[in-house]
Design a protein around this motif. Structure first.
Motif, PDB file in Angstrom:
ATOM      1  N   THR A 181       0.841  -1.205   0.000  1.00 55.00           N
ATOM      2  CA  THR A 181       0.000   0.000   0.000  1.00 55.00           C
ATOM      3  C   THR A 181       0.872   1.249   0.000  1.00 55.00           C
ATOM      4  OG1 THR A 181      -1.724  -1.153   1.245  1.00 55.00           O
ATOM      5  CG2 THR A 181      -1.810   1.251   1.214  1.00 55.00           C
ATOM      6  N   GLN A 184      -3.764   5.521   1.006  1.00 58.99           N
ATOM      7  CA  GLN A 184      -5.135   5.167   1.345  1.00 58.99           C
ATOM      8  C   GLN A 184      -6.054   6.351   1.081  1.00 58.99           C
ATOM      9  OE1 GLN A 184      -4.987   3.518   5.462  1.00 58.99           O
ATOM     10  NE2 GLN A 184      -5.586   1.592   4.472  1.00 58.99           N
ATOM     11  N   ASN A 387      -7.400   1.217  -0.925  1.00 59.29           N
ATOM     12  CA  ASN A 387      -5.940   1.140  -0.962  1.00 59.29           C
ATOM     13  C   ASN A 387      -5.438   1.281  -2.388  1.00 59.29           C
ATOM     14  OD1 ASN A 387      -5.906   0.659   1.762  1.00 59.29           O
ATOM     15  ND2 ASN A 387      -5.145  -1.444   1.634  1.00 59.29           N
TER      16      ASN A 387
END
Length: 394
Positions: A181, A184, A387
């Motif tokens: 990731t 976000q 994500n």
């Protein structure tokens, strides 16, 4: 109840092929309708619009980007899809803004099983390598302005207009493929039938007494002029944001055609300080509430139902997709005051005129502390998390 299909490894014949024809594009669009048939929270897109987004002649994004779509087939049945694409404007970005040289993307990904996903991903990554890319980011479907990120929290709610939905297992599949990731994105929801906390009301009243401040409705009759004002503020306000790629003239034209039917004067506000536009807020009735029952088609009577809804929409949810304050005012008390004033005026109109009871703000970047603070101050909470992943291709 739908039966789960477990392929026989001896007879299974999985192949990945590029989308090359109009029929292929239709097949690409049709696949999720089967995959999500039992998901009560998936909203079927209008097929004509979905086809337009992946057809270069109909999407202004292709003026600075290119893509290759792929279909996964098994014994003649489609079992997955993916897009690999690159954006010349993203390649020109400073890497500190998220993209930059060597960065390609994949998106529009759906698959029946993890092995199908891995085969599709390998094909997309191979195409990106062939284009000279050294890093892959996904899912981004396809422009950053369309549906960036993978839904990882909030599967129990329908997505609002211009937001994505996904199967819960995708997160594990992507992370198992070596992706991490990098960003976000959050959406916040709130009950807009309730007045805001007293401190917010005091800030709004203080702003109303300030003769320097004017918060006005847009004038849809001057659509192009108002759009130019908003874009000017947007380009300044968002210029330092992660992943920000300014909309090009062909894209602006497309957005105008797409959104003009759901633009209402009292749901879009421009704030002026000393007569100069310095902030804006766009709110849209959740069109997904109207199109979900149409199951992707305007025929035979869907077009009439949608047209009737557009004349006087009544919705449960209003979505705030865009909001901005010019850079020189950001991090100041004036910025939050203007934001609260615009939010309150639109909240009132949403409830009294459109019958709305719920608002959704976002998406908001995880590091946008100013906007997240505003959202939390008006008693909203995170309802969905998306994500964005990346990995090196070298």
């Amino acid at each position: 109840m739908r039966q789960t299909y477990f392929p026989d490894p001896i007879t299974m014949a999985l192949s990945i092929r590029p989308v090359v024809s109009k029929h292929d594009r239709k097949t690409f669009v049709d696949f999720p309708f089967d995959l999500y048939a039992d998901d009560p929270h998936w909203v079927p897109p209008l097929k004509g619009e979905a086809l337009g987004l992946i057809t270069p002649e109909k999407n202004g994004w292709y003026s600075h980007a290119k893509a290759q779509l792929f279909l996964a087939e098994e014994n003649g049945t489609v079992v997955g899809r993916i897009s690999a694409h690159l954006d010349t404007l993203a390649l020109e970005m400073d890497p500190s803004k998220g993209f930059g040289p060597g960065t390609g993307f994949w998106g529009l990904m759906d698959a029946t099983r993890e092995d199908v996903f891995r085969a599709l991903l390998a094909k997309a990554e191979g195409w990106l390598r062939d284009q000279g890319m050294t890093r892959a980011i996904g899912p981004v479907s396809q422009s950053i302005w369309e549906e960036p990120g993978l839904l990882v929290q909030g599967f129990d709610q329908d997505p609002t207009i211009m937001m994505g939905h996904a199967r819960p297992e995708y997160q594990g599949w992507i992370e198992a493929a070596g992706y991490a990731t990098i960003k976000q994105l959050f959406t916040y929801e709130l009950d807009i039938t309730q007045e805001f906390p007293p401190i917010v009301q005091r800030i709004i009243k203080s702003g109303e007494k300030n003769e320097r401040i004017r918060v006005r409705e847009v004038n849809k009759a001057k659509f192009e002029e108002e759009a130019a004002i908003i874009l000017s503020i947007l380009n300044d306000a968002w210029s330092d944001n992660w992943g920000f790629i300014p909309l090009t003239p062909p894209e602006i034209k497309d957005v105008g055609v797409k959104l003009k039917p759901i633009v209402f004067n009292d749901l879009i506000r421009i704030a002026e300080l000393d007569g100069k536009p310095v902030a804006f807020m766009i709110t849209l009735p959740d069109l997904n509430e109207a199109i979900k029952p149409l199951k992707g088609s305007l025929l035979p009577f869907g077009w009439a139902k949608l047209l009737l809804w557009l004349r006087a929409p009544k919705v449960r949810t209003m979505r705030v997709p865009l909001m901005g304050v010019v850079k020189e005012l950001q991090s100041s008390r004036m910025a939050s005051q203007l934001a609260f004033m615009m939010i309150e005026y639109i909240r009132r109109a949403s409830v009294t005129k459109y019958g709305a009871s719920r608002g959704e703000i976002g998406w908001i970047l995880d590091d946008n502390q100013g906007m997240r603070s505003i959202a939390e101050t008006i008693n909203s909470r995170v309802n969905k998390t998306y994500n964005v992943y990346a990995r090196d291709l070298t």
